[in-house]
Design an enzyme around this catalytic site. Sequence first.
Site, PDB file in Angstrom:
ATOM      1  N   HIS A 365     -35.024 -13.133  21.960  1.00 59.77           N
ATOM      2  CA  HIS A 365     -33.909 -13.103  22.913  1.00 59.77           C
ATOM      3  C   HIS A 365     -33.088 -11.839  22.895  1.00 59.77           C
ATOM      4  CE1 HIS A 365     -33.844 -17.115  24.752  1.00 59.77           C
ATOM      5  NE2 HIS A 365     -34.465 -17.485  23.648  1.00 59.77           N
ATOM      6  N   LYS A 556     -18.899 -14.081  30.833  1.00 57.62           N
ATOM      7  CA  LYS A 556     -20.001 -14.066  29.865  1.00 57.62           C
ATOM      8  C   LYS A 556     -19.360 -13.937  28.488  1.00 57.62           C
ATOM      9  CE  LYS A 556     -21.712 -10.474  32.121  1.00 57.62           C
ATOM     10  NZ  LYS A 556     -23.133 -10.730  32.201  1.00 57.62           N
ATOM     11  N   ARG A 557     -20.111 -14.133  27.413  1.00 60.73           N
ATOM     12  CA  ARG A 557     -19.539 -13.921  26.090  1.00 60.73           C
ATOM     13  C   ARG A 557     -18.966 -12.507  25.981  1.00 60.73           C
ATOM     14  NH1 ARG A 557     -19.889 -18.023  22.032  1.00 60.73           N
ATOM     15  NH2 ARG A 557     -19.058 -16.377  20.724  1.00 60.73           N
ATOM     16  N   LYS A 562     -21.851  -5.714  26.534  1.00 64.20           N
ATOM     17  CA  LYS A 562     -21.699  -6.209  27.907  1.00 64.20           C
ATOM     18  C   LYS A 562     -20.625  -5.433  28.678  1.00 64.20           C
ATOM     19  CE  LYS A 562     -23.215 -10.960  26.767  1.00 64.20           C
ATOM     20  NZ  LYS A 562     -24.233 -11.348  27.780  1.00 64.20           N
ATOM     21  N   THR A 664     -28.611 -14.440  32.505  1.00 61.57           N
ATOM     22  CA  THR A 664     -28.889 -15.533  33.429  1.00 61.57           C
ATOM     23  C   THR A 664     -27.694 -15.726  34.356  1.00 61.57           C
ATOM     24  OG1 THR A 664     -28.155 -17.068  31.719  1.00 61.57           O
ATOM     25  CG2 THR A 664     -30.546 -16.804  32.024  1.00 61.57           C
ATOM     26  N   LYS A 668     -27.310 -16.713  38.598  1.00 55.67           N
ATOM     27  CA  LYS A 668     -26.462 -17.749  39.199  1.00 55.67           C
ATOM     28  C   LYS A 668     -25.644 -17.162  40.344  1.00 55.67           C
ATOM     29  CE  LYS A 668     -25.922 -19.533  34.486  1.00 55.67           C
ATOM     30  NZ  LYS A 668     -25.004 -19.462  33.327  1.00 55.67           N
TER      31      LYS A 668
END
Length: 821
Positions: A365, A556-557, A562, A664, A668
Amino acid sequence: MTAIDHNQVRRGMDADSIRKDFQDHLNFTLAKDQYSATQLDHYQALAYTIRDRLIDRWLTTQQTHHQRKAKRVYYLSLEFLMGRVLHNNVLNLRIDDQVRRAVTELGFDYEALRDEEHDMGLGNGGLGRLAACFIDSMATLDIPAFGYGIRYNYGIFRQEIEKGRQVEQPDDWLKWGNVWETPRMSLQFKVQFGGRVELEKDAQGRLTPRWVDAHPVIGIPYDVPIVGYGGKTVNTLRLWTAHAHEDFDFEDFNKGDYINAVEHKVTAENLTKVLYPNDLHYLGKELRLRQQYLFVSCSLQDIIRRFKTDSQNWDDFPDLVAIQLNDTHPSLAVPELMRLLVDVEGLDWERAWDITVRTLGYTNHTLMPEALEKWSVELIEKLLPRHLQIIYEINQRFIKDVAAAFPGDMHRVGRMSIIEEGEHRMVRMAHLAIVGSHSTNGVAEIHTRLLKERVVPDFADMYPSRFNAKTNGITQRRWLLESNPPLAQLITETIGDSWITDLGSLTKLETHADDSGFRERFRDVKYQAKKSLSDYMKATWNWDVDPTWIFDVQIKRLHEYKRQLMNAIHIVMLYNRLRKNPDMDFHPQAFLFGAKAAPGYFMAKLIIKLINNIGDMINRDETVRHKLQVRFLPNYRVTLAEKLIPATDVSEQISTAGTEASGTGNMKFMLNGALTVGTLDGANVEMAEEVGSENMFIFGLNAQEAKDLGEHYNPYDYYQRNEEVREALDLIFSDHFSVLERGIFEPIRHSLLEGGDRYLLLADLPAYAEAQQRIQKLYRDREEWTRRAVLNTASSGKFSSDRTIAEYARDIWKVEPCRVD
Ligand SMILES: *Cc1c(COP(=O)(O)O)cnc(C)c1O
């Protein structure tokens, strides 16, 4: 009095039956009447009523799989981020209208009852939500499957924001009971920890290892039914809880040491109490290793028990069982399956190894080195001495193969060994998982390529055919049908409802992108969702966010890679621009954030504080507040995602290229008609292939450029070079947003300018700002914006988890659907 139709009680799918059973559950299950029942009771009565409608189907499914001796998939995951369950079950049973009618007739508001349900938050983020989407798709595709996981008493923490900082509160989600689970007290498995290994003569006089003096713990399963769309297949999510074994405290009780005995009991039961709240970051905590082993051992014992009801021949095992490891978290499955086959079942090593490798598949992952699990040899020896021996044996044989395949290449042997040598010897769990399985898959094309090139090139050399890409997906049942009913309805009215089980059929929307009437309806659906979110934010936090503004969302986390920080710095650039030029041509834009940070991740928590402080300043500033707003929505979770995603115009997917395995969240948003501002990272690359990069706002360095630049990167050059970036940073570091807490953002300055800016924020910021200007320009062309939004929805079919699961089934699991009548 009308006779009771026993075929309808607890089974009838009509509104009348549902209403009657609701009353029954309220009275007899919950012992409440119209006077004493609370809203929670009403939710629970409805949940029991829906659960009843799953039971026959569940039992029939299990019987069918057994009778047909169907090959089963076992998805082993330490996380299942399910969110709420009630409405998902209602929709998959296709009784939405009947349930709503029944609830209305009873005088209740269905949405209000739904709101009583607590999220099932047994996961951190993407990896856990993927597992939840996968089990929905497996049931919908009629694949015989079990999800195996842990029933944590405390799921992911509830996030509160106090003075701009994250405060974690325990998520005691079982406090009011869980209607969806059924304990299976008759299915208990013993697992053990500690002790030592002795050699003992077996019946044939051979010396065999025996694991002795170990401390036993019991695992008890709680089952949750997972219904596929259409209500035919109902699979099982089986979650383990730890209990004390009666032998465990036997000695203490005999010695009369009651308190010590009970203390041991408590220690055993603590094992499954809490989910570790770290996403993509490995911590070498002993309790976590215990959780992993309890879960893996119970699951494998259960799988073997079920296999034995279908076959007596071990050679059938890989033909009846496929086990998928969601990351390395369950990778103890490799030595544990070997132990069960060799030590317990008496198979010889070679046969056991062949079965193990042919049964297991491993999903990687992440490329981030800090996420790669490595357990110390010392800890494994202490808790699992027999497993350490088995790992050594696996490694010896493996190293022999490496040496034979690459003669004389001793460096390669050292690099590939399952054991990392050094002062503290470590077990490399990814190596164990690759060696012990027939398939290693990445979760997007780019991720799989980089995994092979950068992370485990030696393994890709040695086992080229084991590596494969399975681009992640999301279930459209939750992420469109459930979360965005107006858009779901518009799509169904336009192209029919086949998209619910065949998302590829969304391409039929493509031609409608050029139809101005359709665009107007699409735009109105988006506006209504923004209005609903705006109302929710007003009711929940008393915020005024105007739905005519651009809703720009990053949820998101919180992780440095990120780059929520890049988004925040860019907002400060806009703030400076608007202060200098308040009449600047600028469509008002609301920047919405949602993110949990790991409780021990200092920098992530500081970025949350920065976003909140910037928001506090901007949202009050008379000169800019009419054009710019910044809001951090507390406690991001599945239920909040379901409210935000339909209302989003701009989806922020801005990780440094080469760091996000897939993402992901990006999918969405695309499905729900947002335009993506993003880097060529993870599944964004494939999204651009599907919709065309001209219909996204792609910016910045690609993965190769980011790698090359990273090798000689001087962030200070970029700071000097770009005036706007420099002014924004200077403003932050001059304590403009922290007047009462001077210097608190110094660690951010240090990380960017002196610490090397690992994620290349300063290098990408000008390109990001330019992409945001393209957004501003396009948003003023409402027709063109909507056209592109429609094309995004129309092109999102690839990103259904149904497609992903069909690929796993075909390429890795070799399983066929098994239809249930
Ligand atoms: C989808 C989802 C994620 C994953 O989001 P990414 O943007 O892919 O990191 C995390 N948390 C929740 C609650 C989600 O629904």
